[in-house]
Design a protein around this motif. Structure first.
Motif, PDB file in Angstrom:
ATOM      1  N   GLY A  95       7.145  -0.646 -10.465  1.00  0.00           N
ATOM      2  CA  GLY A  95       5.980  -1.195 -11.135  1.00  0.00           C
ATOM      3  C   GLY A  95       4.819  -0.230 -11.004  1.00  0.00           C
ATOM      4  O   GLY A  95       4.992   0.918 -10.578  1.00  0.00           O
ATOM      5  N   PRO A  96       3.611  -0.673 -11.340  1.00  0.00           N
ATOM      6  CA  PRO A  96       2.433   0.195 -11.202  1.00  0.00           C
ATOM      7  C   PRO A  96       2.038   0.362  -9.740  1.00  0.00           C
ATOM      8  O   PRO A  96       2.305  -0.507  -8.909  1.00  0.00           O
ATOM      9  N   ASP A  97       1.401   1.480  -9.429  1.00  0.00           N
ATOM     10  CA  ASP A  97       0.993   1.724  -8.049  1.00  0.00           C
ATOM     11  C   ASP A  97      -0.074   0.719  -7.622  1.00  0.00           C
ATOM     12  O   ASP A  97      -0.830   0.207  -8.456  1.00  0.00           O
ATOM     13  N   GLY A 101      -3.072   1.314 -10.315  1.00  0.00           N
ATOM     14  CA  GLY A 101      -2.320   0.603 -11.343  1.00  0.00           C
ATOM     15  C   GLY A 101      -1.918   1.481 -12.506  1.00  0.00           C
ATOM     16  O   GLY A 101      -1.460   0.986 -13.539  1.00  0.00           O
ATOM     17  N   MET A 102      -2.047   2.796 -12.333  1.00  0.00           N
ATOM     18  CA  MET A 102      -1.798   3.716 -13.443  1.00  0.00           C
ATOM     19  C   MET A 102      -0.541   4.565 -13.264  1.00  0.00           C
ATOM     20  O   MET A 102      -0.042   5.147 -14.225  1.00  0.00           O
ATOM     21  N   LEU A 103      -0.024   4.647 -12.041  1.00  0.00           N
ATOM     22  CA  LEU A 103       1.128   5.502 -11.765  1.00  0.00           C
ATOM     23  C   LEU A 103       2.368   4.652 -11.506  1.00  0.00           C
ATOM     24  O   LEU A 103       2.275   3.563 -10.940  1.00  0.00           O
ATOM     25  N   PRO A 104       3.548   5.142 -11.900  1.00  0.00           N
ATOM     26  CA  PRO A 104       4.777   4.399 -11.585  1.00  0.00           C
ATOM     27  C   PRO A 104       5.048   4.430 -10.085  1.00  0.00           C
ATOM     28  O   PRO A 104       4.861   5.460  -9.434  1.00  0.00           O
ATOM     29  N   ILE A 121      16.571  -7.745  10.280  1.00  0.00           N
ATOM     30  CA  ILE A 121      15.525  -6.732  10.414  1.00  0.00           C
ATOM     31  C   ILE A 121      15.395  -6.000   9.087  1.00  0.00           C
ATOM     32  O   ILE A 121      16.401  -5.604   8.491  1.00  0.00           O
ATOM     33  N   SER A 122      14.178  -5.823   8.630  1.00  0.00           N
ATOM     34  CA  SER A 122      13.966  -5.141   7.356  1.00  0.00           C
ATOM     35  C   SER A 122      13.033  -3.952   7.531  1.00  0.00           C
ATOM     36  O   SER A 122      12.256  -3.881   8.487  1.00  0.00           O
ATOM     37  N   ALA A 123      13.138  -3.025   6.606  1.00  0.00           N
ATOM     38  CA  ALA A 123      12.272  -1.847   6.590  1.00  0.00           C
ATOM     39  C   ALA A 123      11.905  -1.550   5.143  1.00  0.00           C
ATOM     40  O   ALA A 123      12.692  -1.810   4.227  1.00  0.00           O
ATOM     41  N   VAL A 124      10.720  -0.993   4.961  1.00  0.00           N
ATOM     42  CA  VAL A 124      10.207  -0.734   3.614  1.00  0.00           C
ATOM     43  C   VAL A 124       9.699   0.699   3.518  1.00  0.00           C
ATOM     44  O   VAL A 124       9.090   1.222   4.453  1.00  0.00           O
ATOM     45  N   ALA A 125       9.974   1.323   2.383  1.00  0.00           N
ATOM     46  CA  ALA A 125       9.371   2.618   2.055  1.00  0.00           C
ATOM     47  C   ALA A 125       8.905   2.545   0.609  1.00  0.00           C
ATOM     48  O   ALA A 125       9.535   1.884  -0.225  1.00  0.00           O
ATOM     49  N   GLN A 126       7.815   3.209   0.319  1.00  0.00           N
ATOM     50  CA  GLN A 126       7.302   3.163  -1.044  1.00  0.00           C
ATOM     51  C   GLN A 126       6.565   4.442  -1.393  1.00  0.00           C
ATOM     52  O   GLN A 126       6.110   5.177  -0.515  1.00  0.00           O
TER      53      GLN A 126
END
Length: 290
Positions: A95-97, A101-104, A121-126
């Motif tokens: 989605g948008p950053d 809100g302008m970058l993928p 247990i979860s982990a997130v990277a973005q």
């Protein structure tokens, strides 16, 4: 007195343990080496289920539920098919950053399920990604678009007419195949246009695969950190508290003032105040800079 039951975990608890990974998009290529090196487990790829049935990035099959719910379901299916007590799954979203809100933008979630101890247990990277598309009648425009998108290392998808046309060619990774698909799309299209987009499946998109790798590093870090109260893996930051005081007026701001570390099994929590800064810049203060 702390009556929390202490589990018999240690640094080698997952060493040589098999963990089920249901994937058909090559995610084991980045997950397996990291988890093997960091915690010693063996990532076992599970086959026998079409994960596209849980949702596709090409919009032909919508994902049911949230991103974490989809990852959990995928992990559980892998565990059921393999009979293993440990499950691992990855789920991505685009989605948008969150800043302009302008970058993928790509968010990758990894989930680890341990049936034996009843923990998750979860982990997130973005980060930024190359989710882009083009509607065109021109091969020259298609060539320029493909180069900008990182083709052929990043694969492409072609459809006739528009983004929701069910006729589709995925996983295009050669210039000759791209030109053939472009010609096919024009021939099939009533409006004589081809819709071209980046293929966001993990094996077809090195940028996304890198985010999965970063999430795997974070997951391994969490799995290596044991709760000081009960010894369960996954002790990590569970909340960030705003309220760092303004340097000028002393009023609380939206800047982070502390982090709460907690266990995924017991109720143990520790709040650690920020040590790198005592005050927030007045530019981030609603009173000084309304």
């Amino acid at each position: 007195m702390n009556n929390t039951k202490k589990h018999h975990f240690n640094a080698d608890h997952y060493k040589n343990r098999e963990v089920a990974l249901l994937t058909q998009h090559g995610k084991e290529s980045v997950l397996s080496p990291i988890l093997k090196e960091k915690i010693g487990c063996i990532v076992t790829r599970v086959k026998g289920y079409d994960t596209d049935l849980l949702g596709t990035f090409t919009r032909d099959i919508p994902r049911a539920g949230t991103q974490i719910e989809a990852a959990r379901k995928k992990a559980r299916i892998g565990m059921d098919l393999s009979g293993l007590k440990l499950g691992l799954a990855s789920e991505g979203s685009f989605g948008p950053d969150p800043f302009t809100g302008m970058l993928p933008w790509n968010v990758e979630v990894l989930i680890w399920i341990d049936n034996e101890y009843g923990i998750e247990i979860s982990a997130v990277a973005q980060g930024k990604t190359n989710l882009v598309n083009l509607l065109t009648t021109s091969w020259e425009e298609t060539e320029a678009f493909a180069k900008t998108a990182g083709f052929p290392q990043h694969h492409l998808i072609v459809r006739p007419e528009g983004e929701n046309d069910p006729r589709i060619r995925k996983g295009i990774a050669e210039w000759t195949d791209l030109q053939a698909a472009f010609t096919w799309a024009l021939e099939q299209s009533q409006n004589k246009q081809a819709f071209i987009e980046t293929d966001m499946r993990a094996h077809a998109n090195p940028t996304r695969m890198e985010n999965i790798r970063v999430a795997a590093e974070e997951l391994a870090k969490k799995l290596s950190c044991l709760c000081p109260a009960c010894g369960t893996p996954g002790y990590s930051i569970i909340e960030r508290l705003a309220g760092l005081p303004c340097e000028r007026c002393g009023q609380p701001t939206h800047e982070i003032r502390a982090e709460v570390h907690g266990c995924c099994k017991c109720t143990h929590r520790v709040t650690i105040e920020r040590s790198d800064r005592q005050y927030a810049d007045p530019g981030h203060c609603d009173s000084c800079n309304p």
